[in-house]
Design a protein around this motif. Structure first.
Motif, PDB file in Angstrom:
ATOM      1  N   ALA A 107      12.891   9.532  -8.269  1.00  0.00           N
ATOM      2  CA  ALA A 107      13.227   9.253  -6.873  1.00  0.00           C
ATOM      3  C   ALA A 107      14.740   9.138  -6.697  1.00  0.00           C
ATOM      4  CB  ALA A 107      12.538   7.973  -6.406  1.00  0.00           C
ATOM      5  N   ALA A 111      17.429  11.432  -4.436  1.00  0.00           N
ATOM      6  CA  ALA A 111      18.371  10.826  -3.489  1.00  0.00           C
ATOM      7  C   ALA A 111      19.789  11.325  -3.714  1.00  0.00           C
ATOM      8  CB  ALA A 111      18.320   9.303  -3.607  1.00  0.00           C
ATOM      9  N   PHE A 131      19.324   1.150  -4.818  1.00  0.00           N
ATOM     10  CA  PHE A 131      18.147   1.957  -4.532  1.00  0.00           C
ATOM     11  C   PHE A 131      16.987   1.582  -5.446  1.00  0.00           C
ATOM     12  CE2 PHE A 131      15.467   5.680  -5.266  1.00  0.00           C
ATOM     13  CZ  PHE A 131      15.186   6.109  -3.990  1.00  0.00           C
ATOM     14  N   ILE A 135      15.045  -0.439  -2.508  1.00  0.00           N
ATOM     15  CA  ILE A 135      14.490   0.577  -1.611  1.00  0.00           C
ATOM     16  C   ILE A 135      13.213   1.163  -2.192  1.00  0.00           C
ATOM     17  CG2 ILE A 135      14.893   2.779  -0.436  1.00  0.00           C
ATOM     18  CD1 ILE A 135      17.879   2.077  -0.430  1.00  0.00           C
ATOM     19  N   TYR A 136      13.330   1.822  -3.330  1.00  0.00           N
ATOM     20  CA  TYR A 136      12.147   2.418  -3.947  1.00  0.00           C
ATOM     21  C   TYR A 136      11.044   1.390  -4.220  1.00  0.00           C
ATOM     22  CZ  TYR A 136       9.149   4.674  -7.387  1.00  0.00           C
ATOM     23  OH  TYR A 136       8.053   5.153  -8.061  1.00  0.00           O
ATOM     24  N   ILE A 139       8.735   0.457  -1.050  1.00  0.00           N
ATOM     25  CA  ILE A 139       7.779   1.484  -0.639  1.00  0.00           C
ATOM     26  C   ILE A 139       6.690   1.658  -1.692  1.00  0.00           C
ATOM     27  CG2 ILE A 139       7.532   3.967  -0.194  1.00  0.00           C
ATOM     28  CD1 ILE A 139      10.261   3.810   1.201  1.00  0.00           C
ATOM     29  N   THR A 161       4.963  10.685  -0.911  1.00  0.00           N
ATOM     30  CA  THR A 161       5.667   9.716  -0.070  1.00  0.00           C
ATOM     31  C   THR A 161       6.527   8.789  -0.909  1.00  0.00           C
ATOM     32  OG1 THR A 161       3.856   9.714   1.537  1.00  0.00           O
ATOM     33  CG2 THR A 161       5.399   7.884   1.640  1.00  0.00           C
ATOM     34  N   THR A 166      10.838   9.193  -0.057  1.00  0.00           N
ATOM     35  CA  THR A 166      11.800   8.097  -0.202  1.00  0.00           C
ATOM     36  C   THR A 166      13.149   8.617  -0.673  1.00  0.00           C
ATOM     37  OG1 THR A 166      10.032   6.520  -0.693  1.00  0.00           O
ATOM     38  CG2 THR A 166      12.262   5.911  -1.377  1.00  0.00           C
ATOM     39  N   ALA A 170      16.835   8.874   1.575  1.00  0.00           N
ATOM     40  CA  ALA A 170      18.101   8.349   1.062  1.00  0.00           C
ATOM     41  C   ALA A 170      19.150   9.449   1.011  1.00  0.00           C
ATOM     42  CB  ALA A 170      17.891   7.750  -0.330  1.00  0.00           C
ATOM     43  N   CYS A 367       7.404   4.559   5.937  1.00  0.00           N
ATOM     44  CA  CYS A 367       8.186   4.720   4.711  1.00  0.00           C
ATOM     45  C   CYS A 367       9.458   5.512   4.969  1.00  0.00           C
ATOM     46  CB  CYS A 367       7.340   5.411   3.638  1.00  0.00           C
ATOM     47  SG  CYS A 367       5.929   4.430   3.092  1.00  0.00           S
ATOM     48  N   ALA A 371      13.080   3.851   4.321  1.00  0.00           N
ATOM     49  CA  ALA A 371      13.946   4.442   3.305  1.00  0.00           C
ATOM     50  C   ALA A 371      15.271   4.899   3.903  1.00  0.00           C
ATOM     51  CB  ALA A 371      13.238   5.610   2.613  1.00  0.00           C
ATOM     52  N   SER A 375      18.724   2.768   3.240  1.00  0.00           N
ATOM     53  CA  SER A 375      19.758   3.541   2.545  1.00  0.00           C
ATOM     54  C   SER A 375      21.033   3.618   3.377  1.00  0.00           C
ATOM     55  CB  SER A 375      19.251   4.952   2.240  1.00  0.00           C
ATOM     56  OG  SER A 375      18.140   4.923   1.378  1.00  0.00           O
TER      57      SER A 375
END
Length: 420
Positions: A107, A111, A131, A135-136, A139, A161, A166, A170, A367, A371, A375
């Motif tokens: 992920a 990004a 992140f 963030i990750y 979700i 997703t 995600t 970002a 989501c 995200a 971000s």
């Protein structure tokens, strides 16, 4: 027999983990080949330190925020993970941790596509921490932990997703804040091609990603006891193949030339799209899902460029738009039998109505908004901390290999005539 099966399941997931980590090598070749020679060493090298940062951050807090005991929004236990005795999902806790860590690293790699060729090294480092920590995991907790979307039985078997959308959101936040690369757009908003320096690298990178994806999707079965991993691998292969062919054909029809980079992006789009639905759909549906992904990725690439958005690795189209399509596709194509096995409801085309499609759409919106918003906000914070997100004009023109690291990825190509 139970002990042997337990051992085989754990060995299978560790093997799948290695395949997913190997996907970092695919991203290295894909991204380095898709950027210019003066940035190749930087583009490749940042993948290694980023995965290192992600590993430490995920160990400290990320895994706990996903799978720890908490609430519908976030987990709040199992920080600084070190359990070598517990069992999670029928696996040793450490095996499950390693598998989940590999996904978080992917992920982050997605990004960073939105940062390419213009972001400061310090921005990469700080964002990698934030992140992977904040963030990750949120979700992932919503869908794969005990979060609110899991309660709605959102279908996302291996991460269209959680991982791809995600990462793409970002990347969108980054590319909007960083602005286009020097020379990408003209005053009349027409665009100039800033072609990557090595198409062979990009082809090999996509092949490595394709192979690694079997760890991504088939590995998400988390076991070998029922042999279902083979079925997941089958539909994954069909979608990837269909995406490659669709993208090649659409460029041939639209441009009169069979464009290789678009074909590669179509392959990846097919893989991204089937990642959510690989445990829910029939083989014929996988072909359709991949084919549609290969077409929409082409038009998505053209759309973002026409809007002045400079996305060097096409993360928004390959992982974002295809991730949305893949997530929604389960709401259309999920069979009743596979829904009974893996959760959720049958899709619209199997008489399931709009219920599952609605859940999938809610998941995409929630989501995607989180995200992107998180971000964007964290990048604004980073900008205030380090005095800007982007390197200076002089450094960008020189190239990030030299300006950020003091050496070129291809030194023999930049040696002056005097030095020779």
């Amino acid at each position: 027999m139970e002990d042997s099966l337990f051992l085989m399941n754990n060995l299978w997931v560790i093997f799948a983990t290695v395949l997913v980590i190997l996907m970092q090598g695919g991203f290295i070749l894909l991204e380095a080949g898709s950027t210019r020679m003066k940035n190749a060493g930087h583009t490749a090298g940042k993948s290694i330190f980023a995965f290192g940062i992600a590993s430490l951050t995920f160990w400290a807090v990320g895994y706990g925020f996903i799978y720890g005991e908490g609430n519908a929004f976030i987990g709040m236990s199992d920080f600084f993970f070190g359990d070598f005795t517990g069992v999670s999902e029928g696996l040793m806790g450490s095996v499950d941790f390693m598998f989940q860590l590999a996904f978080a690293g992917i992920a982050l790699a997605i990004a960073f596509g939105g940062f390419a060729e213009r972001a400061k090294l310090s921005v990469y480092i700080i964002f990698a921490v934030l992140f992977t920590a904040f963030i990750y995991p949120v979700i992932a907790h919503w869908i794969w932990g005990s979060g609110w979307l899991a309660g709605l039985e959102k279908q996302d078997f291996a991460g269209s997703t959680v991982v791809h959308l995600t990462g793409a959101m970002a990347a969108l936040a980054a590319t909007l804040l960083l602005k286009p690369r020097i020379g990408k757009f003209n005053a009349d908003r027409s665009s100039n091609p800033l072609s990557g320096h090595n198409q062979v690298y990009t082809v090999l990178g996509v092949l490595i990603l394709w192979v690694g994806w079997f760890g991504f999707n088939a590995g998400s079965t988390l076991g070998v006891d029922d042999g279902f991993f083979g079925y997941v691998a089958l539909v994954t292969q069909l979608a990837a193949a269909s995406g490659a062919i669709a993208a090649l054909l659409i460029t041939w029809v639209d441009k009169g030339k069979a464009d290789v980079p678009t074909m590669l992006n179509g392959t990846l789009a097919g893989l991204v799209a089937i990642t959510a639905s690989c445990a829910f759909v029939a083989p014929w549906a996988a072909v359709i899902i991949g084919f549609v992904a290969g077409i929409i990725v082409y038009y998505s690439m053209k759309f973002f460029e026409s809007r002045g958005i400079d996305d060097p690795i096409y993360a928004l189209s390959v992982h974002g738009v295809a991730g949305v399509w893949g997530t929604l596709s389960t709401g259309f194509f999920t069979t009743p039998q596979l829904a009974a096995m893996n959760g959720g409801s049958a899709g619209l085309f199997y008489g399931g109505g709009f219920a599952q499609l609605g859940v999938q759409a809610i998941g995409v919106v929630a989501c995607g908004v989180f995200a992107f918003g998180a971000s964007y906000g964290l990048l604004l914070l980073i900008r205030s901390m380090v005095g800007g997100l982007r390197v200076s004009r002089e450094k960008e023109l020189l190239g990030l290999d030299m300006s950020e690291h003091g050496s070129y990825g291809y030194p023999e190509n930049f040696v002056s005539e005097e030095a020779k």
